[in-house]
Design an enzyme around this catalytic site. Structure first.
Site, short mmCIF file in Angstrom:
data_model
loop_
_atom_site.label_atom_id
_atom_site.label_comp_id
_atom_site.label_asym_id
_atom_site.label_seq_id
_atom_site.Cartn_x
_atom_site.Cartn_y
_atom_site.Cartn_z
N GLY A 2 0.47 -0.89 -0.17
CA GLY A 2 -0.20 -0.24 0.12
C GLY A 2 1.26 1.17 -0.14
O GLY A 2 0.16 2.44 -0.19
N ASP A 3 2.36 1.07 -0.35
CA ASP A 3 3.37 1.92 -0.24
C ASP A 3 4.21 2.13 -1.79
O ASP A 3 3.93 1.08 -2.50
CB ASP A 3 3.17 2.50 0.79
CG ASP A 3 3.50 4.43 1.16
OD1 ASP A 3 4.34 4.41 -0.04
OD2 ASP A 3 3.32 4.79 1.82
N ASP A 4 5.55 2.63 -1.36
CA ASP A 4 6.40 1.73 -1.79
C ASP A 4 6.65 1.24 -1.69
O ASP A 4 7.42 0.02 -0.63
CB ASP A 4 8.13 3.04 -1.96
CG ASP A 4 7.82 4.56 -2.25
OD1 ASP A 4 6.97 5.09 -2.92
OD2 ASP A 4 8.39 5.58 -1.40
#
Length: 523
Positions: free
Chosen positions: A314-316
């Protein structure tokens, strides 16, 4: 996933790659194309078996990913882009990268021998702690976590230890936040990354360790992050969330052949570590509503290989860091000598691989090769801002494939988020960034390089660029405050900032200055 290898294979791979003559880079690109194709068909064929292991997932990210969808898309990507290797003809430099030695034979202990019960109900924190103390007492050992679901609060590892997760073993973190210890802020961050003051510790933690292995038969470490994500979104937390696995001030680390999933915060966070190998690791979190669940975040680390991993979060997917503004400048520990290769990443809200934004201790000598980023907001990104200080230099991207993305390559120099009291005049340096082999399909913008008057980007270069643009309404290659060069042909047409050369090295066109009006703010 790609075939599993003994940890010592990483060292052999580095030596073999370093010994290749310059005309053999082509082999690496073909190898990755084959890797993508085989991975896609393998997942397609074994989709039902994998679903039995990982459970049912929602394509939109409700609990992770739809493996049937992954199988079909990776198979299609492999078919569409398998010929990318024909464009590369140089070699990879592997200077100054060392890998962790293979672990010695160690005395074997079983978690059940220390009172552990893998029934997804009993709390096993005491069993883990007793086992680790015994391994420390005898000078090293291998702790085998048998099949079952082993609920636990956070616990620490010790030196000369192997944590071995058998097939079907799940270490699951408790959701009771009172059982997660509080720790001081990281010295290079000065305060909690989300909230000032103390931070929660990680589920599996270690400090000042040597010769630590976390491996197994693709067993799972599950942080049960949903409770943390909800509390964070509802602003009910008083402290920064903790990572799933965090090793600090340690060296000679091997993490391989495991699945990490549902981290409360960053998933795997090596902090100020040396000689780290991360290989054949699967990292899963929902691609939406799982905030800040970065996959792997090397932070002030020296000498690391990340290879043969699958990451959807859900991010990098991967974010290389080295401290935050004035605290990172004062701590002064760069991230350097890092190789990332043969990795598949997906993130619909962020970037497959990011450098920064916390980079105040400096980041240099980074090689990324044979990377596939699919169904993601951004492919690869460099992000910084006034106040960060430090530098980002000597970054090499080779054979990067990006599909279905808003922007393929992004450099931004106005990233927000600063600690209290930061010094705006601490200006970072960005220089010597090279792209050799950049391929894209269904990408809205191929390249967006947004330097600034305060932070120009110098020494950027492009070669072998071929990106299919999904939408024609925007200028697909944008630059501002950029100095660099490109070797034709480049598709789409490069920005005016670059000096352009033909393949024989003849100057075709001198670049012209472009300011901020030549880039658009919607990525």
């Amino acid at each position: 996933m790609p075939p599993m290898h003994h940890p010592s294979a990483a060292a052999a791979a580095v030596a073999a790659a370093a010994a290749k003559p310059h005309h053999h880079r082509r082999r690496g690109c073909w190898r990755f194309s084959y890797f993508v194709l085989v991975t896609g068909f393998t997942w397609l064929f074994f989709g039902n078996l994998l679903l039995k292991k990982w459970g049912a997932f929602d394509r939109d990210g409700g609990d992770g990913l739809d493996l049937g969808f992954v199988a079909n898309d990776l198979g299609n990507i492999g078919r569409d882009l398998g010929a990318a290797g024909r464009y590369l003809d140089d070699t990879v430099e592997m200077d100054k990268v060392t890998t962790s030695p293979p672990p010695p034979d160690r005395k074997v202990f079983y978690l059940s021998e220390f009172g552990g019960v893998g029934d997804d109900a009993a709390l096993n924190t005491d069993a883990f702690e007793r086992a680790v103390r015994e391994i420390e007492r005898v000078g090293g050992g291998k702790l085998v976590v048998e099949p079952g679901v082993w609920l636990t609060a956070p616990f620490n590892l010790t030196s000369h230890m192997t944590l071995y997760l058998t097939e079907g073993a799940v270490i699951k973190g408790v959701t009771d936040k009172d059982l997660w210890p509080l720790m001081p802020p990281l010295p290079s961050y000065g305060q909690g990354r989300e909230l000032s003051g103390a931070r929660y510790g990680s589920l599996i933690h270690g400090q000042y360790l040597q010769n630590v292995v976390i491996t197994g038969e693709n067993g799972t470490i599950d942080g049960q992050g949903q409770a943390w994500w909800t509390a964070f979104s509802e602003k009910r937390l008083k402290h920064t969330r903790g990572p799933l696995v965090q090793l600090m001030w340690s060296r000679d680390i091997v993490i391989s052949n495991i699945t990490l999933r549902n981290s409360p915060f960053w998933t795997l966070h090596p902090y100020d570590c040396k000689n780290v190998t991360i290989s054949n690791v699967t990292i899963l979190a929902p691609v939406s509503k799982a905030p800040n669940t970065d996959g792997i975040d090397p932070d002030s680390c020296d000498g690391m290989i990340i290879e043969n991993c699958y990451i959807t979060v859900g991010d990098d997917g991967i974010a290389i860091k080295s401290g935050w503004d004035q605290y990172g400048i004062q701590y002064g520990k760069p991230s350097k000598n890092i190789i990332i290769r043969d990795v598949v990443l997906r993130t619909t809200v962020s970037a497959g691989v990011s450098i920064g934004s916390e980079m105040s201790g400096g980041i240099s000598n980074i090689t990324l090769e044979n990377i596939l980023v699919w169904d993601s907001r951004r492919g690869v990104r460099i992000k910084t801002a006034p106040g960060r200080g430090g530098y980002i230099r000597n970054i090499t991207y080779r054979n990067i494939t990006i599909t279905n993305s808003l922007v393929g390559v992004l450099i931004i120099t106005d990233y927000p988020e600063h600690p209290d009291g930061f010094d705006y005049s601490a200006v970072p340096i960005i220089e010597n960034i090279s792209f050799d082999g950049l391929y894209g399909k269904d990408v809205r913008m191929a390249v967006r390089l947004k330097g600034s008057e305060l932070i120009p980007v110098k020494g950027v270069s492009f070669r072998n660029v071929n990106t299919h643009i999904k939408y024609k309404g925007k200028k697909p290659f944008q630059c501002s405050y950029i100095e660099g060069r490109g070797v034709l042909p480049i598709h789409p047409q490069p920005c005016e900032s670059l000096d352009l050369y033909d393949k024989k090295g003849n100057l075709v066109k001198l670049g012209v200055f472009e300011n901020a009006s030549h880039t658009e703010d919607y990525f």
